[in-house]
Design a protein around this motif. Structure first.
Motif, PDB file in Angstrom:
ATOM      1  N   PHE A  89      28.457 -22.518  92.370  1.00  0.00           N
ATOM      2  CA  PHE A  89      28.806 -23.718  91.598  1.00  0.00           C
ATOM      3  C   PHE A  89      28.208 -23.605  90.198  1.00  0.00           C
ATOM      4  CE2 PHE A  89      28.319 -28.466  90.884  1.00  0.00           C
ATOM      5  CZ  PHE A  89      29.676 -28.708  90.769  1.00  0.00           C
ATOM      6  N   LYS A  90      28.863 -22.808  89.369  1.00  0.00           N
ATOM      7  CA  LYS A  90      28.391 -22.556  88.010  1.00  0.00           C
ATOM      8  C   LYS A  90      29.580 -22.231  87.124  1.00  0.00           C
ATOM      9  CE  LYS A  90      27.371 -17.807  89.449  1.00  0.00           C
ATOM     10  NZ  LYS A  90      26.312 -16.786  89.648  1.00  0.00           N
ATOM     11  N   ALA A  91      29.381 -22.372  85.831  1.00  0.00           N
ATOM     12  CA  ALA A  91      30.490 -22.223  84.893  1.00  0.00           C
ATOM     13  C   ALA A  91      31.084 -20.827  84.900  1.00  0.00           C
ATOM     14  CB  ALA A  91      30.033 -22.594  83.481  1.00  0.00           C
ATOM     15  N   LEU A 137      38.834 -29.348  90.577  1.00  0.00           N
ATOM     16  CA  LEU A 137      37.880 -30.379  90.993  1.00  0.00           C
ATOM     17  C   LEU A 137      36.457 -29.892  90.811  1.00  0.00           C
ATOM     18  CD1 LEU A 137      37.199 -33.095  92.253  1.00  0.00           C
ATOM     19  CD2 LEU A 137      37.575 -32.076  94.522  1.00  0.00           C
ATOM     20  N   ARG A 138      36.185 -28.657  91.169  1.00  0.00           N
ATOM     21  CA  ARG A 138      34.842 -28.093  90.995  1.00  0.00           C
ATOM     22  C   ARG A 138      34.454 -28.059  89.516  1.00  0.00           C
ATOM     23  NH1 ARG A 138      34.939 -22.565  92.647  1.00  0.00           N
ATOM     24  NH2 ARG A 138      32.732 -22.551  93.190  1.00  0.00           N
ATOM     25  N   ALA A 139      35.392 -27.688  88.655  1.00  0.00           N
ATOM     26  CA  ALA A 139      35.113 -27.631  87.216  1.00  0.00           C
ATOM     27  C   ALA A 139      34.806 -29.023  86.661  1.00  0.00           C
ATOM     28  CB  ALA A 139      36.294 -27.015  86.477  1.00  0.00           C
ATOM     29  N   ILE A 140      35.532 -30.017  87.151  1.00  0.00           N
ATOM     30  CA  ILE A 140      35.289 -31.395  86.702  1.00  0.00           C
ATOM     31  C   ILE A 140      33.921 -31.872  87.177  1.00  0.00           C
ATOM     32  CG2 ILE A 140      36.048 -33.790  86.965  1.00  0.00           C
ATOM     33  CD1 ILE A 140      38.937 -32.700  87.101  1.00  0.00           C
ATOM     34  N   LEU A 141      33.593 -31.632  88.445  1.00  0.00           N
ATOM     35  CA  LEU A 141      32.293 -32.054  88.971  1.00  0.00           C
ATOM     36  C   LEU A 141      31.148 -31.342  88.257  1.00  0.00           C
ATOM     37  CD1 LEU A 141      33.115 -32.212  92.795  1.00  0.00           C
ATOM     38  CD2 LEU A 141      32.541 -34.146  91.310  1.00  0.00           C
ATOM     39  N   ALA A 146      26.716 -31.751  84.056  1.00  0.00           N
ATOM     40  CA  ALA A 146      26.103 -31.424  82.767  1.00  0.00           C
ATOM     41  C   ALA A 146      26.052 -32.649  81.858  1.00  0.00           C
ATOM     42  CB  ALA A 146      26.880 -30.296  82.097  1.00  0.00           C
ATOM     43  N   MET A 147      27.134 -33.406  81.827  1.00  0.00           N
ATOM     44  CA  MET A 147      27.217 -34.552  80.915  1.00  0.00           C
ATOM     45  C   MET A 147      26.309 -35.694  81.329  1.00  0.00           C
ATOM     46  SD  MET A 147      31.329 -34.692  80.232  1.00  0.00           S
ATOM     47  CE  MET A 147      32.221 -33.274  79.566  1.00  0.00           C
ATOM     48  N   ILE A 148      26.139 -35.897  82.647  1.00  0.00           N
ATOM     49  CA  ILE A 148      25.355 -37.037  83.125  1.00  0.00           C
ATOM     50  C   ILE A 148      23.862 -36.850  82.862  1.00  0.00           C
ATOM     51  CG2 ILE A 148      24.792 -36.390  85.508  1.00  0.00           C
ATOM     52  CD1 ILE A 148      26.366 -39.717  84.343  1.00  0.00           C
ATOM     53  N   GLU A 149      23.464 -35.655  82.428  1.00  0.00           N
ATOM     54  CA  GLU A 149      22.077 -35.461  82.011  1.00  0.00           C
ATOM     55  C   GLU A 149      21.742 -36.315  80.795  1.00  0.00           C
ATOM     56  OE1 GLU A 149      19.628 -33.629  83.331  1.00  0.00           O
ATOM     57  OE2 GLU A 149      20.839 -32.894  85.009  1.00  0.00           O
ATOM     58  N   ALA A 262      34.684 -25.784  77.326  1.00  0.00           N
ATOM     59  CA  ALA A 262      34.377 -24.531  78.023  1.00  0.00           C
ATOM     60  C   ALA A 262      33.404 -23.681  77.208  1.00  0.00           C
ATOM     61  CB  ALA A 262      35.665 -23.751  78.292  1.00  0.00           C
ATOM     62  N   ARG A 263      33.583 -23.642  75.900  1.00  0.00           N
ATOM     63  CA  ARG A 263      32.665 -22.862  75.053  1.00  0.00           C
ATOM     64  C   ARG A 263      31.251 -23.439  75.105  1.00  0.00           C
ATOM     65  NH1 ARG A 263      37.107 -23.441  71.540  1.00  0.00           N
ATOM     66  NH2 ARG A 263      38.440 -21.589  71.529  1.00  0.00           N
ATOM     67  N   THR A 264      31.143 -24.745  75.235  1.00  0.00           N
ATOM     68  CA  THR A 264      29.826 -25.379  75.324  1.00  0.00           C
ATOM     69  C   THR A 264      29.110 -24.934  76.598  1.00  0.00           C
ATOM     70  OG1 THR A 264      30.596 -27.322  74.109  1.00  0.00           O
ATOM     71  CG2 THR A 264      28.612 -27.589  75.448  1.00  0.00           C
ATOM     72  N   LEU A 265      29.828 -24.916  77.709  1.00  0.00           N
ATOM     73  CA  LEU A 265      29.211 -24.541  78.982  1.00  0.00           C
ATOM     74  C   LEU A 265      28.994 -23.036  79.114  1.00  0.00           C
ATOM     75  CD1 LEU A 265      30.880 -26.764  81.747  1.00  0.00           C
ATOM     76  CD2 LEU A 265      28.591 -26.960  80.791  1.00  0.00           C
ATOM     77  N   LEU A 266      29.970 -22.257  78.641  1.00  0.00           N
ATOM     78  CA  LEU A 266      29.931 -20.809  78.854  1.00  0.00           C
ATOM     79  C   LEU A 266      29.213 -20.046  77.764  1.00  0.00           C
ATOM     80  CD1 LEU A 266      33.600 -20.509  80.100  1.00  0.00           C
ATOM     81  CD2 LEU A 266      31.597 -19.843  81.431  1.00  0.00           C
TER      82      LEU A 266
END
Length: 327
Positions: A89-91, A137-141, A146-149, A262-266
């Motif tokens: 469960f990672k980008a 769904l996994r990508a959204i979760l 990340a955002m809820i931090e 995606a660039r932000t996460l990856l």
């Protein structure tokens, strides 16, 4: 103000006090009361119970202790019941990465006038040959994790816009009752995020029909926050100002760049493309669906009225467009 509120602006602190019943004088006591309930569910592995983590569940449930604990329990129970979804469960997981790069989800740079993060999904971008609906769904979760931090988003919440333009009937046929249930449980019932609005635009008739199928399984609060705009972008602009929207939604900004979030996460791994196909994915949507309860599957499928597609008349459509509810 305690250190747990350090990331909040004065305006958001006041909003948390008025709307969420957040009180700095009792914050640690509130958190401890939720933590003390963990012992009542020995069947669940609570992998995190630190103050900052529990606080996001309290905010999501307006500091109602039992409701916050129930959401916390459902969060971990959902992960226990769907273990395959949360392996890798990672980008950089191939399926998640492909979904992220196609804008599942996207996030606009500007917040709305309530301070909410605007998430966007362009449904037709889904390439069935490269990743599954479960990957989406996994990508959204993962993105929400990340955002809820951000404590500001814990208080202010999110808005979701789904553009159904060019989403085919063939793609829609993959939105099975079990897949929809998996998404509803993961997003509505098991995640500590406040959604102020879910907006459908350019939806075809078969998306109306799907909404009719899932509507009974949505909480009343969720139903009141779903808006079916169709091609009427003016009604969308009454709720989200066009000044902060990309041109796809009739906004004043340039077209949305699908790779932004995606660039932000990856980061530097965004351009590192490894070979991946749906056939090689060990956790396919079909495998996840096999784990779903037969009883729940039967209940989900029982609401599908054979005549539902024939009854999508104008009056029904108008009944599915509620007034905006803000709290």
């Amino acid at each position: 103000m305690t250190h747990l509120q350090a990331g909040l602006s004065p305006e958001t602190l006041e909003k948390a006090r008025l709307e969420l019943n957040e009180n700095p004088d009792t914050l640690h006591q509130d958190i401890q009361e939720v933590r003390d309930m963990v012992i009542t569910r020995p069947d669940i592995g609570f992998l995190r119970t630190d103050d900052a983590f529990i606080l996001r569940f309290l905010r999501a449930r307006k500091f109602q202790h039992f409701e916050a604990f129930r959401l916390l329990a459902q969060y971990f129970e959902y992960r226990q019941q769907n273990l395959d979804m949360f392996k890798s469960f990672k980008a950089t997981d191939p399926g998640i990465k492909q979904a992220l790069k196609d804008g599942f989800p996207g996030g606009l740079a500007n917040l709305d006038h309530y301070g909410r993060k605007i998430l966007v999904l362009f449904a037709a971008n889904w390439d069935q040959s490269r990743y599954t609906l479960v990957d989406i769904l996994r990508a959204i979760l993962l993105s929400l994790e990340a955002m809820i931090e951000d404590p500001e988003l814990q208080v202010n919440g999110f808005v979701l816009i789904i553009d159904w333009s060019n989403f085919t009937f063939k793609q829609a046929s993959k939105l099975t009752p079990s897949m929809l249930r998996l998404a509803i449980e993961g997003l509505q019932d098991s995640f500590p995020a406040r959604f102020g609005g879910i907006h459908f635009v350019n939806q075809p008739w078969y998306i109306h029909a799907l909404y009719t199928v899932i509507r009974p399984f949505l909480k009343e609060k969720t139903r009141k926050r779903i808006f079916l705009h169709g091609n009427n972008l003016n009604s969308l602009h009454q709720l989200i100002h066009p000044e902060i929207l990309p041109s796809e939604f009739g906004g004043m900004l340039p077209p949305y760049d699908m790779g932004t979030w995606a660039r932000t996460l990856l980061d530097h791994e965004y351009d590192d493309d490894s070979e991946y196909s749906v056939d090689s994915y060990t956790t396919s949507a079909k495998e996840v669906e096999k784990d779903l309860s037969p009883k729940s599957m039967k209940r989900s499928q029982s609401v599908v009225d054979p005549g539902v597609l024939k009854r999508m008349d104008k009056n029904e459509e108008e009944n599915m467009q509620p007034l905006l509810s803000l709290d």
